[in-house]
Each structure stands twice: as C-alpha cells, then as structure tokens.
Design a protein around this motif. Structure first.
Motif, mmCIF file in Angstrom:
data_model
loop_
_atom_site.group_PDB
_atom_site.id
_atom_site.type_symbol
_atom_site.label_atom_id
_atom_site.label_comp_id
_atom_site.label_asym_id
_atom_site.label_seq_id
_atom_site.Cartn_x
_atom_site.Cartn_y
_atom_site.Cartn_z
ATOM 1 N N ASP A 1 0.714 -1.265 0.076
ATOM 2 C CA ASP A 1 0.038 0.050 -0.130
ATOM 3 C C ASP A 1 0.968 1.327 -0.054
ATOM 4 O O ASP A 1 0.380 2.328 0.030
ATOM 5 C CB ASP A 1 -0.886 0.163 1.396
ATOM 6 N N ARG A 2 2.093 1.141 -0.070
ATOM 7 C CA ARG A 2 3.181 2.318 0.088
ATOM 8 C C ARG A 2 2.936 3.366 -1.187
ATOM 9 O O ARG A 2 2.862 4.500 -0.901
ATOM 10 C CB ARG A 2 4.482 1.911 0.120
ATOM 11 N N ALA A 3 2.550 2.805 -2.322
ATOM 12 C CA ALA A 3 2.214 3.475 -3.511
ATOM 13 C C ALA A 3 1.100 4.831 -3.132
ATOM 14 O O ALA A 3 1.216 5.769 -3.624
ATOM 15 C CB ALA A 3 2.285 2.868 -4.797
ATOM 16 N N LYS A 4 0.115 3.719 -2.685
ATOM 17 C CA LYS A 4 -1.181 4.836 -2.428
ATOM 18 C C LYS A 4 -1.023 5.430 -1.362
ATOM 19 O O LYS A 4 -1.290 6.676 -1.330
ATOM 20 C CB LYS A 4 -2.258 3.692 -2.103
ATOM 21 N N ALA A 5 0.044 5.343 -0.312
ATOM 22 C CA ALA A 5 0.219 6.321 0.770
ATOM 23 C C ALA A 5 0.972 7.325 0.193
ATOM 24 O O ALA A 5 0.867 8.557 0.518
ATOM 25 C CB ALA A 5 1.042 5.475 1.840
ATOM 26 N N LEU A 6 1.992 7.332 -0.644
ATOM 27 C CA LEU A 6 2.592 8.248 -1.212
ATOM 28 C C LEU A 6 1.750 9.164 -2.180
ATOM 29 O O LEU A 6 1.858 10.510 -2.065
ATOM 30 C CB LEU A 6 3.765 7.886 -2.162
ATOM 31 N N ALA A 7 0.929 8.539 -2.642
ATOM 32 C CA ALA A 7 -0.091 9.407 -3.681
ATOM 33 C C ALA A 7 -1.083 10.111 -2.582
ATOM 34 O O ALA A 7 -1.396 11.512 -2.888
ATOM 35 C CB ALA A 7 -1.294 8.446 -4.360
ATOM 36 N N ARG A 8 -1.406 9.647 -1.361
ATOM 37 C CA ARG A 8 -2.336 10.602 -0.391
ATOM 38 C C ARG A 8 -1.274 11.717 -0.025
ATOM 39 O O ARG A 8 -1.942 12.784 0.182
ATOM 40 C CB ARG A 8 -2.655 9.871 0.691
ATOM 41 N N ALA A 9 -0.222 11.494 0.279
ATOM 42 C CA ALA A 9 0.807 12.728 0.773
ATOM 43 C C ALA A 9 1.203 13.561 -0.333
ATOM 44 O O ALA A 9 0.868 14.665 0.129
ATOM 45 C CB ALA A 9 2.353 11.834 1.224
ATOM 46 N N LEU A 10 1.046 13.292 -1.480
ATOM 47 C CA LEU A 10 1.477 14.069 -2.362
ATOM 48 C C LEU A 10 0.079 14.868 -2.761
ATOM 49 O O LEU A 10 0.216 16.210 -3.008
ATOM 50 C CB LEU A 10 1.510 13.395 -3.954
ATOM 51 N N SER A 11 -1.142 14.421 -2.716
ATOM 52 C CA SER A 11 -2.435 14.931 -2.809
ATOM 53 C C SER A 11 -2.375 16.147 -1.861
ATOM 54 O O SER A 11 -3.235 17.164 -1.970
ATOM 55 C CB SER A 11 -3.655 13.916 -2.630
ATOM 56 N N GLY A 12 -2.125 15.913 -0.372
ATOM 57 C CA GLY A 12 -2.045 16.820 0.512
ATOM 58 C C GLY A 12 -1.217 18.159 0.088
ATOM 59 O O GLY A 12 -1.618 19.089 0.793
ATOM 60 N N ASP A 13 -0.379 17.976 -0.723
ATOM 61 C CA ASP A 13 0.512 19.141 -1.176
ATOM 62 C C ASP A 13 0.029 19.682 -2.763
ATOM 63 O O ASP A 13 0.792 20.518 -3.192
ATOM 64 C CB ASP A 13 1.989 18.760 -1.308
ATOM 65 N N GLY A 14 -1.188 19.176 -3.018
ATOM 66 C CA GLY A 14 -1.826 19.815 -3.993
ATOM 67 C C GLY A 14 -1.415 19.195 -5.379
ATOM 68 O O GLY A 14 -1.432 19.693 -6.576
ATOM 69 N N TYR A 15 -0.892 17.941 -5.304
ATOM 70 C CA TYR A 15 -0.477 17.382 -6.656
ATOM 71 C C TYR A 15 -1.605 16.571 -7.325
ATOM 72 O O TYR A 15 -1.467 15.827 -8.523
ATOM 73 C CB TYR A 15 0.681 16.299 -6.386
ATOM 74 N N ALA A 16 -2.725 16.155 -6.518
ATOM 75 C CA ALA A 16 -3.977 15.475 -6.762
ATOM 76 C C ALA A 16 -3.481 14.096 -7.548
ATOM 77 O O ALA A 16 -3.719 13.746 -8.698
ATOM 78 C CB ALA A 16 -4.671 16.170 -8.162
ATOM 79 N N ALA A 17 -2.752 13.261 -6.633
ATOM 80 C CA ALA A 17 -2.202 12.173 -6.948
ATOM 81 C C ALA A 17 -3.047 10.913 -6.697
ATOM 82 O O ALA A 17 -3.728 10.805 -5.995
ATOM 83 C CB ALA A 17 -0.698 11.902 -6.336
ATOM 84 N N THR A 18 -2.898 9.853 -7.587
ATOM 85 C CA THR A 18 -3.541 8.409 -7.435
ATOM 86 C C THR A 18 -2.524 7.554 -7.744
ATOM 87 O O THR A 18 -1.642 7.561 -8.368
ATOM 88 C CB THR A 18 -4.605 8.364 -8.433
ATOM 89 N N ALA A 19 -2.679 6.294 -7.201
ATOM 90 C CA ALA A 19 -2.047 5.180 -7.735
ATOM 91 C C ALA A 19 -2.933 3.898 -8.025
ATOM 92 O O ALA A 19 -3.842 3.806 -7.286
ATOM 93 C CB ALA A 19 -1.118 4.673 -6.327
ATOM 94 N N ARG A 20 -2.319 3.364 -9.059
ATOM 95 C CA ARG A 20 -3.419 2.134 -9.553
ATOM 96 C C ARG A 20 -2.336 1.012 -10.045
ATOM 97 O O ARG A 20 -1.083 1.469 -10.393
ATOM 98 C CB ARG A 20 -4.277 2.467 -10.488
ATOM 99 N N SER A 21 -2.811 -0.187 -10.208
ATOM 100 C CA SER A 21 -2.239 -1.283 -11.176
ATOM 101 C C SER A 21 -1.712 -0.874 -12.454
ATOM 102 O O SER A 21 -2.816 -0.520 -13.139
ATOM 103 C CB SER A 21 -2.798 -2.493 -11.004
ATOM 104 N N ALA A 22 -0.691 -1.189 -12.979
ATOM 105 C CA ALA A 22 -0.191 -0.624 -14.292
ATOM 106 C C ALA A 22 -1.013 -1.519 -15.136
ATOM 107 O O ALA A 22 -1.125 -2.855 -15.011
ATOM 108 C CB ALA A 22 1.166 -0.728 -14.610
ATOM 109 N N SER A 23 -1.675 -1.199 -16.273
ATOM 110 C CA SER A 23 -2.423 -1.903 -17.146
ATOM 111 C C SER A 23 -1.665 -2.457 -18.267
ATOM 112 O O SER A 23 -2.276 -3.091 -19.212
ATOM 113 C CB SER A 23 -3.733 -1.319 -17.566
#
Length: 294
Positions: free
Chosen positions: A150-172
């Motif tokens: 879950d670390r990629a998703k946790a990093l995405a949440r941290a980035l979103s808190g700084d205004g980067y509007a980040a998400t993480a998902r499995s590569a298709s």
C-alpha cells in the motif's frame, strides 16, 4: 417551436457569458484599486449598486472576494463603517501571476553563478535535491507506516495533501507487474519545463521512499496530461537489493518523461548473480527508457 427553443437557449447562454464578463470586471477593479465598497465599484464601472452587490454576492459564493469592515483613519463618524470587498487568496490566484517566471529566473541565476555548462546544471540539480529533501522527510513517516503493498497509495495521499492530486493504481500495460503513480497537477510545471532537474529530483525521492527503482513515463512539464511514474512490483529480495539509495540517474530512467535524452548505449543493470539452483531473478526495469515499462 424548435427554432424558438434554440433561440431561447442562445439568449440564456449569452446572458450567462455577459454576467461572467461583468463579474470579472468587478474582480479586476478590486485587484487594480484595492478593497472597495459597492458604491466605489458602481461608480468606477458605470453600474448600479444593486447590480454590483449581486455580482459581489456571486463572487463571494465562489470564494473570489470577501467582505471586510472598512478601516477608518482619524476621526470616525457615527454609524457602522461601510463594508469593503477584497480579493481572497483564491481570487488573487485566478489572475496572472509571475511566480513561475521568478522561480525560473532564480534557477537561471544559480546556474550562471556556478559558471554555466555542466557546473551550472550540477548547481541546479543540487538545489532541486535540497528542495525536495524536507518534502521527503514529511512523506517518509506516511509511507513507512503503510503495508508494503500500500506504500504507493500512501505516497499518492501524501502528494495530494500538497496539491499534486495524485493517485496510484495497478499498471494496465503488458510487461512487468507494477503500479502507476499519477500526478494530475504540478505546481511547478512551467519551471520544470525549463529545468527538468526538478522532475528528476522528485523521482529520486520516490525511489528512496519506496525502496525500489522507478521510471518516469510522462510529465506535465513535457506536455503530457499527467505525470506518470512506473513502480515495479518487487519481492522482498529485490526490494532489499534496490536499497534506500536507489533512484539515481539510471534508476529514475531518462527519455521523454524526464526531459533528458538517454545516454547512447545505456542498458539495464545486470542482475545479481544467483546460485545455479536458485530461481532466476525478476528482470530489472528501472533503467528502461521511454513511456512503456515493457
């Protein structure tokens, strides 16, 4: 009837456009002249006070302006002081700003002060790494507290808190398994277009936080719609080999996402030797250039 309906719709759209244009004039007048009363605005713009107040109410609802009590210097007369309307931070940001140009000028000065050329690029890189160092420390606690998967998703949440509007998902995409970290907004995109070291330093931080090599597939600064970083899914042994210092130039990749041209003849790092009886290691993908992790 159809034509009548179309005409009515066109008239409504024209009225809406006209009102938006007038509201922009009201906000611009406040920007140019400072906090203003409804009477001041009506006089400057040639509107009735009732019309101005209607537009001010709409702008306040959009968090573009806010009402304040007018400051009175010297003797104050009887009665309540008139309300003035001032731009909020959000309203001020809606107008053209020169922050991007200021940042680019500062980085250009750093490069020139270091002598230009390779020394100048190295100085900008040092600044970019120092800039994201504090950001990385704030993110570390968030990422380390998450489960490995879950670390990629946790990093995405941290980035979103700084205004980067980040998400993480499995590569298709076909190829090695992994995740894609997507940043839908970049506050420094215009500056990073001129100084890709900002993107490279950020990718290095991602690599250190996640404990694995990462590959930049696209960046907003390069003209892509989203900043996309591929994070290969690694087992415990591979993650240990990557170590906390992964993410150097070969680890973060080069190519269209980073703004740098790949070095001629660059190849993927050789896999660690394994005993003959052990299964073959997972293929390294970190140094593969381009937008496809395959």
């Amino acid at each position: 009837m159809k034509n009548v309906g179309g005409a009515a719709q066109g008239a409504a759209e024209e009225q809406t456009t006209g009102e938006r244009r007038t509201r922009n004039r009201v906000a611009r007048s406040i920007l140019d002249h400072g906090p203003s009363t409804a009477a001041d605005l009506a006089e400057r713009l040639g509107l009735t006070q009732a019309a101005v107040r209607r537009h001010l109410d709409a702008l306040a609802a959009e968090n573009v302006v806010e009402a304040r009590e007018q400051r009175v210097y010297g003797h104050r007369g009887r009665g309540r002081p008139a309300k003035v309307f001032a731009l909020t931070d959000c309203g001020r940001d809606s107008f053209d700003q020169s922050y991007d140009q200021l940042a680019a000028d500062a980085l250009r000065w750093i490069a020139e002060s270091a002598g230009g050329g390779e020394d100048g690029e190295a100085a900008v890189t040092a600044f970019a790494r120092a800039r994201v160092a504090a950001q990385a420390e704030r993110y570390r606690a968030i990422v380390d507290s998450a489960a490995p998967e879950d670390r990629a998703k946790a990093l995405a949440r941290a980035l979103s808190g700084d205004g980067y509007a980040a998400t993480a998902r499995s590569a298709s995409t076909p190829g090695p398994a992994g995740e894609q970290l997507c940043q839908h907004h970049c506050p420094v995109a215009h500056t990073a277009e001129q100084f890709p070291q900002l993107c490279e330093a950020e990718a290095e931080v991602f690599s250190r936080l996640l404990g694995t090599h990462v590959q930049r597939l696209a960046t907003i600064a390069h003209g892509d719609g989203v900043c996309t970083t591929f994070i290969p899914r690694t087992g415990p042994e591979t993650a240990t080999r990557a170590g906390p210092t992964a993410g150097t130039e070969s680890g973060t990749g080069s190519g269209p996402g980073t703004g740098r041209v790949p070095r001629p003849g660059a190849a993927a790092p050789a896999a660690d030797p394994e005993p003959a009886a052990a299964p073959a290691p997972e293929p390294e993908t970190a140094s593969t250039s381009g937008r496809n992790p395959a």
